[in-house]
Design a protein around this motif. Structure first.
Motif, PDB file in Angstrom:
ATOM      1  N   GLY A  75       0.832  -4.819 -19.555  1.00 43.67           N
ATOM      2  CA  GLY A  75       0.085  -5.678 -18.639  1.00 43.67           C
ATOM      3  C   GLY A  75       0.704  -5.724 -17.258  1.00 43.67           C
ATOM      4  N   ALA A  76       2.040  -5.789 -17.207  1.00 44.74           N
ATOM      5  CA  ALA A  76       2.725  -5.805 -15.914  1.00 44.74           C
ATOM      6  C   ALA A  76       2.497  -4.499 -15.156  1.00 44.74           C
ATOM      7  CB  ALA A  76       4.219  -6.041 -16.123  1.00 44.74           C
ATOM      8  N   LEU A  77       2.531  -3.367 -15.861  1.00 45.68           N
ATOM      9  CA  LEU A  77       2.323  -2.075 -15.195  1.00 45.68           C
ATOM     10  C   LEU A  77       0.892  -1.927 -14.689  1.00 45.68           C
ATOM     11  CD1 LEU A  77       4.317   0.336 -17.534  1.00 45.68           C
ATOM     12  CD2 LEU A  77       4.948  -0.414 -15.239  1.00 45.68           C
ATOM     13  N   ILE A  78      -0.066  -2.402 -15.476  1.00 42.90           N
ATOM     14  CA  ILE A  78      -1.467  -2.324 -15.042  1.00 42.90           C
ATOM     15  C   ILE A  78      -1.668  -3.065 -13.723  1.00 42.90           C
ATOM     16  CG2 ILE A  78      -3.812  -3.082 -15.608  1.00 42.90           C
ATOM     17  CD1 ILE A  78      -3.123  -2.499 -18.556  1.00 42.90           C
ATOM     18  N   LEU A  79      -0.993  -4.190 -13.574  1.00 43.27           N
ATOM     19  CA  LEU A  79      -1.123  -4.978 -12.346  1.00 43.27           C
ATOM     20  C   LEU A  79      -0.244  -4.449 -11.216  1.00 43.27           C
ATOM     21  CD1 LEU A  79      -1.066  -8.551 -13.934  1.00 43.27           C
ATOM     22  CD2 LEU A  79      -3.062  -7.328 -13.064  1.00 43.27           C
ATOM     23  N   ALA A  80       0.968  -4.004 -11.543  1.00 44.09           N
ATOM     24  CA  ALA A  80       1.955  -3.699 -10.503  1.00 44.09           C
ATOM     25  C   ALA A  80       1.850  -2.294  -9.947  1.00 44.09           C
ATOM     26  CB  ALA A  80       3.368  -3.926 -11.056  1.00 44.09           C
ATOM     27  N   VAL A  81       1.471  -1.315 -10.768  1.00 44.09           N
ATOM     28  CA  VAL A  81       1.472   0.073 -10.288  1.00 44.09           C
ATOM     29  C   VAL A  81       0.506   0.280  -9.116  1.00 44.09           C
ATOM     30  CG1 VAL A  81       0.909   2.457 -10.915  1.00 44.09           C
ATOM     31  CG2 VAL A  81       2.345   1.075 -12.424  1.00 44.09           C
ATOM     32  N   PRO A  82      -0.766  -0.121  -9.222  1.00 47.25           N
ATOM     33  CA  PRO A  82      -1.639   0.061  -8.054  1.00 47.25           C
ATOM     34  C   PRO A  82      -1.139  -0.681  -6.817  1.00 47.25           C
ATOM     35  CG  PRO A  82      -2.917  -0.487 -10.014  1.00 47.25           C
ATOM     36  CD  PRO A  82      -1.485  -0.730 -10.355  1.00 47.25           C
ATOM     37  N   LEU A  83      -0.697  -1.934  -6.993  1.00 48.22           N
ATOM     38  CA  LEU A  83      -0.234  -2.717  -5.852  1.00 48.22           C
ATOM     39  C   LEU A  83       1.042  -2.120  -5.245  1.00 48.22           C
ATOM     40  CD1 LEU A  83      -0.834  -6.336  -7.213  1.00 48.22           C
ATOM     41  CD2 LEU A  83      -2.144  -5.135  -5.459  1.00 48.22           C
ATOM     42  N   GLY A  84       1.971  -1.702  -6.095  1.00 51.21           N
ATOM     43  CA  GLY A  84       3.220  -1.144  -5.588  1.00 51.21           C
ATOM     44  C   GLY A  84       3.031   0.175  -4.881  1.00 51.21           C
ATOM     45  N   VAL A  85       2.269   1.076  -5.480  1.00 48.76           N
ATOM     46  CA  VAL A  85       2.057   2.395  -4.879  1.00 48.76           C
ATOM     47  C   VAL A  85       1.250   2.278  -3.590  1.00 48.76           C
ATOM     48  CG1 VAL A  85       0.994   4.654  -5.215  1.00 48.76           C
ATOM     49  CG2 VAL A  85       2.268   3.582  -7.088  1.00 48.76           C
ATOM     50  N   LEU A  86       0.195   1.475  -3.609  1.00 43.46           N
ATOM     51  CA  LEU A  86      -0.619   1.315  -2.398  1.00 43.46           C
ATOM     52  C   LEU A  86       0.161   0.602  -1.296  1.00 43.46           C
ATOM     53  CD1 LEU A  86      -4.105   0.437  -3.929  1.00 43.46           C
ATOM     54  CD2 LEU A  86      -3.351   2.605  -2.933  1.00 43.46           C
ATOM     55  N   SER A  87       1.062  -0.297  -1.671  1.00 48.17           N
ATOM     56  CA  SER A  87       1.924  -0.928  -0.669  1.00 48.17           C
ATOM     57  C   SER A  87       2.810   0.104   0.006  1.00 48.17           C
ATOM     58  CB  SER A  87       2.786  -2.016  -1.316  1.00 48.17           C
ATOM     59  OG  SER A  87       1.992  -3.046  -1.844  1.00 48.17           O
ATOM     60  N   ALA A  88       3.360   1.029  -0.786  1.00 48.46           N
ATOM     61  CA  ALA A  88       4.192   2.090  -0.222  1.00 48.46           C
ATOM     62  C   ALA A  88       3.378   2.996   0.696  1.00 48.46           C
ATOM     63  CB  ALA A  88       4.822   2.901  -1.351  1.00 48.46           C
ATOM     64  N   VAL A  89       2.164   3.348   0.273  1.00 46.02           N
ATOM     65  CA  VAL A  89       1.295   4.193   1.102  1.00 46.02           C
ATOM     66  C   VAL A  89       0.975   3.493   2.421  1.00 46.02           C
ATOM     67  CG1 VAL A  89      -1.008   5.216   1.262  1.00 46.02           C
ATOM     68  CG2 VAL A  89       0.318   5.435  -0.847  1.00 46.02           C
ATOM     69  N   PHE A  90       0.687   2.193   2.342  1.00 50.67           N
ATOM     70  CA  PHE A  90       0.388   1.444   3.567  1.00 50.67           C
ATOM     71  C   PHE A  90       1.591   1.423   4.512  1.00 50.67           C
ATOM     72  CE2 PHE A  90       0.472  -2.647   5.847  1.00 50.67           C
ATOM     73  CZ  PHE A  90      -0.671  -2.504   6.611  1.00 50.67           C
ATOM     74  N   LEU A  91       2.777   1.151   3.977  1.00 50.24           N
ATOM     75  CA  LEU A  91       3.970   1.071   4.820  1.00 50.24           C
ATOM     76  C   LEU A  91       4.285   2.402   5.499  1.00 50.24           C
ATOM     77  CD1 LEU A  91       6.353  -1.088   2.588  1.00 50.24           C
ATOM     78  CD2 LEU A  91       5.386  -1.729   4.799  1.00 50.24           C
ATOM     79  N   VAL A  92       4.028   3.502   4.818  1.00 55.44           N
ATOM     80  CA  VAL A  92       4.400   4.810   5.365  1.00 55.44           C
ATOM     81  C   VAL A  92       3.338   5.362   6.314  1.00 55.44           C
ATOM     82  CG1 VAL A  92       4.956   7.208   4.780  1.00 55.44           C
ATOM     83  CG2 VAL A  92       5.824   5.343   3.364  1.00 55.44           C
ATOM     84  N   SER A 144       2.799 -11.219 -18.022  1.00 52.95           N
ATOM     85  CA  SER A 144       2.492  -9.957 -17.349  1.00 52.95           C
ATOM     86  C   SER A 144       2.383 -10.144 -15.834  1.00 52.95           C
ATOM     87  CB  SER A 144       1.187  -9.372 -17.897  1.00 52.95           C
ATOM     88  OG  SER A 144       1.302  -9.052 -19.257  1.00 52.95           O
ATOM     89  N   ILE A 145       1.777 -11.245 -15.418  1.00 52.82           N
ATOM     90  CA  ILE A 145       1.640 -11.503 -13.977  1.00 52.82           C
ATOM     91  C   ILE A 145       3.008 -11.709 -13.336  1.00 52.82           C
ATOM     92  CG2 ILE A 145       0.754 -13.136 -12.272  1.00 52.82           C
ATOM     93  CD1 ILE A 145      -1.639 -13.597 -14.146  1.00 52.82           C
ATOM     94  N   ILE A 146       3.863 -12.494 -13.985  1.00 54.69           N
ATOM     95  CA  ILE A 146       5.195 -12.732 -13.438  1.00 54.69           C
ATOM     96  C   ILE A 146       6.001 -11.431 -13.373  1.00 54.69           C
ATOM     97  CG2 ILE A 146       7.419 -13.855 -13.897  1.00 54.69           C
ATOM     98  CD1 ILE A 146       5.351 -15.678 -12.666  1.00 54.69           C
ATOM     99  N   LEU A 147       5.950 -10.639 -14.442  1.00 50.06           N
ATOM    100  CA  LEU A 147       6.680  -9.370 -14.445  1.00 50.06           C
ATOM    101  C   LEU A 147       6.119  -8.414 -13.405  1.00 50.06           C
ATOM    102  CD1 LEU A 147       7.294  -8.638 -18.237  1.00 50.06           C
ATOM    103  CD2 LEU A 147       8.963  -9.303 -16.510  1.00 50.06           C
ATOM    104  N   ALA A 148       4.806  -8.430 -13.211  1.00 48.50           N
ATOM    105  CA  ALA A 148       4.205  -7.571 -12.189  1.00 48.50           C
ATOM    106  C   ALA A 148       4.735  -7.925 -10.797  1.00 48.50           C
ATOM    107  CB  ALA A 148       2.685  -7.691 -12.231  1.00 48.50           C
ATOM    108  N   ILE A 149       4.798  -9.218 -10.505  1.00 51.73           N
ATOM    109  CA  ILE A 149       5.339  -9.649  -9.212  1.00 51.73           C
ATOM    110  C   ILE A 149       6.792  -9.192  -9.067  1.00 51.73           C
ATOM    111  CG2 ILE A 149       5.925 -11.663  -7.803  1.00 51.73           C
ATOM    112  CD1 ILE A 149       3.565 -13.113  -9.133  1.00 51.73           C
ATOM    113  N   MET A 150       7.549  -9.199 -10.165  1.00 54.70           N
ATOM    114  CA  MET A 150       8.958  -8.841 -10.117  1.00 54.70           C
ATOM    115  C   MET A 150       9.168  -7.344  -9.896  1.00 54.70           C
ATOM    116  SD  MET A 150      10.507 -11.236 -13.157  1.00 54.70           S
ATOM    117  CE  MET A 150      12.159 -10.586 -12.935  1.00 54.70           C
ATOM    118  N   ILE A 151       8.303  -6.498 -10.466  1.00 53.60           N
ATOM    119  CA  ILE A 151       8.545  -5.055 -10.382  1.00 53.60           C
ATOM    120  C   ILE A 151       7.808  -4.379  -9.240  1.00 53.60           C
ATOM    121  CG2 ILE A 151       9.002  -4.954 -12.849  1.00 53.60           C
ATOM    122  CD1 ILE A 151       6.281  -3.682 -13.261  1.00 53.60           C
ATOM    123  N   ILE A 152       6.911  -5.083  -8.565  1.00 51.14           N
ATOM    124  CA  ILE A 152       6.233  -4.482  -7.413  1.00 51.14           C
ATOM    125  C   ILE A 152       7.234  -3.996  -6.359  1.00 51.14           C
ATOM    126  CG2 ILE A 152       4.849  -5.078  -5.370  1.00 51.14           C
ATOM    127  CD1 ILE A 152       2.951  -6.564  -7.225  1.00 51.14           C
TER     128      ILE A 152
END
Length: 286
Positions: A75-92, A144-152
């Motif tokens: 559940g954490a990966l489902i939430l965090a992977v899109p947000l984390g990867v897209l955040s990296a794409v936005f920053l770069v 899952s939501i808390i872990l997603a916030i932690m691993i983003i």
């Protein structure tokens, strides 16, 4: 003088590497030596696939905790992977230069916040919100939501580094062939940095799978198979922390064996990542 300093540094680096290997080896020896007796007494099938965890009755089945760990991590990966990867794409590639530094510092700050703070936030803010969906508010979805916030921040940081080292010539060549900036980023640069992005996802998965304190506060800690997203769950790590303080004899050995199982799972994940990464690099080389 230069050769002497290089030799000293070489020796220091070798000693540091040997110390790291020795530390990991000692941890492995301790865990397997402490957990093997329990596995022999309980039996590996009964331990891994047993449905009941009742130390007073000498029933040590960790299957509900295995399922709980993987449900929360997935559940954490489902939430965090899109947000984390897209955040990296936005920053770069898309972030204005004035905002890049503050946003990067904010991501780094999130990575440095202690897990107990995330758990307290989930307990006082997220759990009451989840109670509107039924139950106590403590369950798989909340954890899952808390872990997603932690691993983003972990996923975003590693993915950003991978995207930054990708050759600019790939992007320029794609633009020269008529592709738009967005298409060049998502269909050229991201596939080229896929191994680095995958490394960030694996690191985030490892942190989610091994997280303890935040999960204890919001997961419900019920040693039973979950029946839904809002049902309480107990993970392998929380099971160890909750009971290690008073466990003795076979109970304590069973908890150490639980740590062995968790260690083996993480080892398998890392080995699978190495195989996938090697395959990606082989395709890029071809």
């Amino acid at each position: 003088m230069k050769n002497m300093s290089e030799s000293v540094l070489h020796v220091m680096f070798v000693l540091a590497a040997c110390a790291s290997i020795a530390a990991v080896s000692l941890i492995c020896i301790f865990m397997f030596a402490g957990g093997a007796p329990a596995l022999l007494k309980i039996g590996l099938p009964d331990f891994l696939f047993g449905m009941r965890w009742k130390p007073l009755s000498e029933l040590f089945g960790i299957f509900p905790m295995i399922v709980g760990s993987f449900c929360v991590t997935a559940g954490a990966l489902i939430l965090a992977v899109p947000l984390g990867v897209l955040s990296a794409v936005f920053l770069v590639y898309f972030c204005p230069r004035m905002l890049r530094s503050p946003l990067k510092q904010a991501v780094n700050l999130m990575a440095g916040i202690p897990s107990i703070v995330y758990g307290f936030f989930g307990l006082v803010a997220l759990v009451p919100l989840m109670q509107h969906f039924g139950g106590s508010g403590k369950g798989i979805l909340t954890a899952s939501i808390i872990l997603a916030i932690m691993i983003i921040p972990t996923i975003a940081g590693v993915a950003e580094a991978a995207l930054r080292v990708a050759p600019d010539a790939w992007h320029e060549a794609s633009l020269a062939l008529g592709a738009s900036h967005e298409r060049s980023v998502f269909f050229v640069m991201m596939p080229g940095a896929a191994s680095g992005i995958l490394a960030g996802i694996i690191l985030g998965m490892g942190r989610a799978l091994g997280e303890t304190m935040a999960v204890i506060m919001v997961a419900g800690n019920q040693a039973a198979l979950p029946s839904g997203l809002i049902s309480g769950v107990r993970t392998l790590t929380t099971n160890i922390v909750l009971e290690m303080g008073y466990a003795t004899d076979l109970h304590r050995e069973a908890l150490i064996a639980t740590a062995v199982v968790l260690f083996v799972f993480i080892l398998i994940i890392n080995l699978a990542f190495s195989v996938v990464k090697r395959g990606m690099l082989r395709k890029l080389g071809a």
